[in-house]
Design a protein around this motif. Structure first.
Motif: not given
Ligand code: APR
Length: 383
Positions: A12, A14-16, A35-37, A45, A47, A105, A161-162, A288-289, A302
């Motif tokens: 993942g 994302g921020p985490a 990262e899958d996206r 995105r 957020r 974000q 962290c996904d 994280g999430d 976040l």
């Molecule tokens: N394989 C790889 N990456 C994945 C997969 C997977 N199967 N599934 C999801 N992801 C990626 C998503 O595309 C995303 O980029 O994991 C990332 C998760 O990022 P966030 O959802 O932003 O979660 P996190 O990094 O924990 O950040 C917390 O989420 O609560 C919300 O917006 C709020 O800022 C906070 C953030």
């Protein structure tokens, strides 16, 4: 099959995941982010957008805050709207100078990705069919496909962290995790609008028609939300109806005006609290999430994600430097202390500001009295 070896496999971007990859890199620990996206997708995105002081301090320390410092909007207080009046909660005065910074974000993600790639870090975008194995062994593996090719990443630790919809949490055998969950009887309809904010500070309004929030993204872009029913559909909310509702709920008795503008983005977010315990199984650590969701009212999601990975990075670094696993073993417990405190805060703040569908006029007066007390009493506001 193409096999890569690393120390920490991070799922993942994302921020985490991204903040974790930066802290580990600074400690000289090798990590690969999967990262899958696409890069384009994660960088656009929309957020969260509120960074607390602790998050900004960490980004400062790591030299990742140049654009955030130049373009982020620093707020020393927030405004509460109640019964047509505005009250200011002077956050910085009440907390020894701490402030919040409004910075989307997606902007933070852009900065973190660019800096990581510039530093020679590995981030693999658009990976598919991610699967984990060997979590109970000393050398777990992450299998995935990239451009049709089968790949395997072998590592010492996996950081899940996904996010909420990721695969990591589901790789833990059934029966290991306890799930705590609450769904709230309201949702937020949010718009991003191409108009200068009508306020310098965030306005949180409690109104008999429901909650409204006026937030900011930049000098030319505003972010606004209204409380709607969880079953509401976007089709029920054309732009003019959203603006009408915002005008009513944010309006004051003293002639303040809300300037309207073109809506760039519109979405509905359900309010949901979710926690799993523990946040770790074998060599997999969730952050994280992926491990917890808080309703957005307290703007904590976040910041909580960043707090998790800070602890995780420290524990992993200690393990590599000294061979001691004590901090890794305590990771889940330490994170969960903060997570539950934040769940408490976020659900309290949600209850304070929203109108519950089954509330009667008595409940409403009580809630307004409670909010009014916070607005007028310094001790309450500080707490
Ligand atoms: N394989 C790889 N990456 C994945 C997969 C997977 N199967 N599934 C999801 N992801 C990626 C998503 O595309 C995303 O980029 O994991 C990332 C998760 O990022 P966030 O959802 O932003 O979660 P996190 O990094 O924990 O950040 C917390 O989420 O609560 C919300 O917006 C709020 O800022 C906070 C953030």
């Amino acid at each position: 099959m193409s096999v890569t070896n690393t120390q920490v496999g991070i799922i993942g971007a994302g921020p985490a995941g991204l903040v974790l990859s930066h802290i580990l890199a600074r400690a000289g620990i090798d990590a690969v982010v999967l990262e899958d996206r696409s890069r384009e997708h994660v960088e656009h995105r929309v957020r969260a957008g509120v960074l607390e002081q602790g998050t900004v301090d960490l980004l400062d320390e790591m030299g990742l805050s140049a654009r955030l410092r130049a373009e982020g909007l620093v707020h020393h207080g927030i405004l509460i709207g109640l019964d047509g009046r505005r009250y200011r909660i002077p956050l910085s005065d009440l907390t020894g100078g701490r402030a919040i910074t409004v910075y989307g974000q997606q902007e933070l993600v852009k900065d973190l990705v660019a800096a990581r790639l510039a530093g020679g870090g590995a981030i693999e975008f658009e990976v598919q069919e991610v699967g984990l194995s060997g979590l109970d062994t000393k050398r777990p593996a992450i299998r995935y496909r990239k451009g049709g090719r089968a790949c395997e990443l072998r590592c010492d630790f996996v950081a899940g962290c996904d996010g909420f919809h990721g695969v990591s949490r589901g790789s833990i055998a059934p029966g290991v995790l306890r799930v705590y969950e609450r769904r709230y009887p309201f949702a937020w309809l949010g718009i991003l609008a191409a108009v200068a904010p009508s306020t310098d500070e965030l306005i949180y309004a409690r109104h008999e028609r429901g909650f409204a929030l006026h937030s900011l993204r930049s000098p030319t872009v505003s972010r606004l939300y209204i409380q709607v029913d969880p079953s509401a559909a976007l089709a029920d909310w054309p732009d003019n109806r959203v603006w009408q509702e915002l005008q009513l709920r944010l309006g004051t008795n003293d002639g303040w005006t809300l300037t309207e503008g073109p809506v760039l983005e519109k979405s509905i977010a359900l309010h949901h609290s979710f926690v799993i315990e523990p946040m770790q199984h074998g060599r997999l650590f969730l952050a994280g999430d992926a491990a917890h969701i808080v309703p957005p009212t307290g703007a904590k999601g976040l910041n909580l994600a960043v707090a998790d990975v800070r602890l995780l990075a420290r524990a992993i670094t200690r393990w590599y430097r000294t061979g001691q696993a004590e901090e890794l073993e305590r990771y889940s417990e330490r994170c969960l202390n903060r997570v539950w405190r934040v769940q408490e805060f976020s659900s309290w703040m949600s209850g304070l500001l929203h109108r519950l569908p089954d509330s009667d006029p008595f409940d409403d007066r009580i809630a307004r009295a409670r909010l009014g007390w916070i607005c007028r009493s310094e001790a309450e506001a500080r707490s």
